[in-house]
Design an enzyme around this catalytic site. Structure first.
Site, mmCIF file in Angstrom:
data_model
loop_
_atom_site.group_PDB
_atom_site.id
_atom_site.type_symbol
_atom_site.label_atom_id
_atom_site.label_comp_id
_atom_site.label_asym_id
_atom_site.label_seq_id
_atom_site.Cartn_x
_atom_site.Cartn_y
_atom_site.Cartn_z
ATOM 1 N N ASP A 1 0.856 -1.193 0.000
ATOM 2 C CA ASP A 1 0.000 0.000 0.000
ATOM 3 C C ASP A 1 0.890 1.240 0.000
ATOM 4 O O ASP A 1 1.548 1.545 0.992
ATOM 5 C CB ASP A 1 -0.890 -0.042 1.247
ATOM 6 C CG ASP A 1 -1.850 1.138 1.351
ATOM 7 O OD1 ASP A 1 -1.658 2.138 0.633
ATOM 8 O OD2 ASP A 1 -2.781 1.066 2.174
ATOM 9 N N MET A 2 0.891 1.963 -1.124
ATOM 10 C CA MET A 2 1.730 3.152 -1.285
ATOM 11 C C MET A 2 0.853 4.389 -1.429
ATOM 12 O O MET A 2 0.178 4.582 -2.446
ATOM 13 C CB MET A 2 2.631 3.005 -2.514
ATOM 14 C CG MET A 2 3.618 1.850 -2.445
ATOM 15 S SD MET A 2 4.808 1.962 -1.080
ATOM 16 C CE MET A 2 5.705 3.459 -1.475
ATOM 17 N N GLU A 3 0.860 5.216 -0.395
ATOM 18 C CA GLU A 3 0.119 6.474 -0.421
ATOM 19 C C GLU A 3 0.742 7.422 0.590
ATOM 20 O O GLU A 3 1.418 7.000 1.528
ATOM 21 C CB GLU A 3 -1.363 6.240 -0.114
ATOM 22 C CG GLU A 3 -1.628 5.469 1.173
ATOM 23 C CD GLU A 3 -3.098 5.117 1.350
ATOM 24 O OE1 GLU A 3 -3.935 6.034 1.304
ATOM 25 O OE2 GLU A 3 -3.398 3.920 1.548
ATOM 26 N N TRP A 4 0.531 8.708 0.388
ATOM 27 C CA TRP A 4 1.010 9.679 1.364
ATOM 28 C C TRP A 4 0.156 9.593 2.624
ATOM 29 O O TRP A 4 -1.034 9.277 2.552
ATOM 30 C CB TRP A 4 0.935 11.096 0.804
ATOM 31 C CG TRP A 4 1.767 11.371 -0.405
ATOM 32 C CD1 TRP A 4 1.344 11.910 -1.578
ATOM 33 C CD2 TRP A 4 3.183 11.165 -0.566
ATOM 34 N NE1 TRP A 4 2.386 12.051 -2.467
ATOM 35 C CE2 TRP A 4 3.536 11.598 -1.868
ATOM 36 C CE3 TRP A 4 4.187 10.647 0.258
ATOM 37 C CZ2 TRP A 4 4.828 11.533 -2.362
ATOM 38 C CZ3 TRP A 4 5.489 10.576 -0.228
ATOM 39 C CH2 TRP A 4 5.801 11.019 -1.518
ATOM 40 N N TYR B 1 -1.033 -1.161 -4.359
ATOM 41 C CA TYR B 1 -2.192 -0.285 -4.163
ATOM 42 C C TYR B 1 -1.698 1.151 -4.121
ATOM 43 O O TYR B 1 -0.683 1.456 -3.469
ATOM 44 C CB TYR B 1 -2.902 -0.597 -2.845
ATOM 45 C CG TYR B 1 -3.951 0.442 -2.472
ATOM 46 C CD1 TYR B 1 -5.262 0.322 -2.921
ATOM 47 C CD2 TYR B 1 -3.620 1.552 -1.688
ATOM 48 C CE1 TYR B 1 -6.219 1.279 -2.593
ATOM 49 C CE2 TYR B 1 -4.573 2.513 -1.357
ATOM 50 C CZ TYR B 1 -5.866 2.369 -1.814
ATOM 51 O OH TYR B 1 -6.804 3.317 -1.502
#
Length: 263
Positions: free
Chosen positions: A146-149, A187
């Site tokens: 899961d890659m998100e800021w 993601y």
């Protein structure tokens, strides 16, 4: 007379059922309870085209914030898969991972574990933490990164440059793939995708968040395997607002994908 009645009963069963009909659903069964379900939504989006309910296979993603789930009911309503949060950073383990992991399997819901990336811990450390906490289960779907800021993090507001982000992703993905023997899923959200030029980061299946338009409207021609289309869905068996996703393909394609990725 009793013998005649028994023969008649066996004949009727043979005419109406097969062995598969009479057998209970196994946890690894790829059967789809409901095709193309249309879930309620507390904040529905007006879809101009590519509405989510035109897709055959729907699923959800959960973490400790969904602490009480009736998985058989969710499955019967049309939930055909689940992404379950396992770890975050290099030292956080989701309180409900073990429960969700066991109960989805018992309900016959294919599932995958996901890791939420933390930018203040090296990717290698995070991969080792994920591996230490998520069992190597051949029946599970591929693991997810899961890659998100995370602008609300109380401990890490770091935003590395795109090259560093992609390099760290590569470290994590390669370590996890070597251990589980399955190519991980990525993601991501639109802002993170654009900020880090992930259109150039190929070779992995993508699970894209796009709640205000079809992925082709937001991500262009970038391929995707899963699409998260709402965070405010209403799913029987789950309390409160739910994330709902679709698999980008037909029911036949879904069954093929499961055969290829859950063994």
């Amino acid at each position: 007379m009793r013998r005649l009645a028994a023969i008649l009963m066996l004949t009727l069963l043979g005419a109406c059922s097969t062995v598969e009909d009479l057998s209970p659903l196994s946890p690894s069964s790829p059967a789809v309870a409901v095709r193309a379900p249309k879930f309620e939504d507390s904040k529905p989006h007006e879809w101009d085209s590519g509405a989510p309910w035109t897709y055959a296979i729907h699923g959800t993603d959960v973490s400790k914030y969904q602490s009480s789930i009736d998985w058989p009911t969710a499955r019967a309503s049309g939930i055909s898969f689940a992404f379950i949060k396992a770890t975050e950073g290099g030292d956080r383990f989701d309180d409900y991972f073990n429960e969700h992991w066991a109960r989805t399997r018992a309900a016959g819901v294919p599932r995958a574990a996901y890791h939420f990336f933390y930018f203040c811990t090296p990717a290698e450390t995070q991969a080792r933490w994920f591996i230490a906490n998520v069992p190597r289960d051949p029946s599970a779907m591929p693991p997810v990164l899961d890659m998100e800021w995370n602008p609300n993090s109380p401990t890490c507001r770091l935003r590395p440059d795109p090259a560093t982000v992609r390099s760290e992703m590569t470290v994590f993905l390669q370590m996890v793939e070597r251990y589980y023997g399955k190519k991980p899923i990525i993601y991501t959200s639109l802002d993170f995708f654009d900020d880090n030029q992930l259109a150039t980061f190929r070779g992995y299946p993508y699970w894209l968040r796009s709640v205000a338009g079809h992925p082709r409207e937001k991500y262009g021609s970038h391929p995707f395997t899963f699409w998260q289309y709402t965070g405010t869905g209403i799913v029987p068996g789950m309390t409160g607002k739910s994330d709902i996703n679709v698999f980008n393909g037909s029911e036949a394609a879904w069954k093929k994908w499961l055969r290829q990725n859950t063994r």
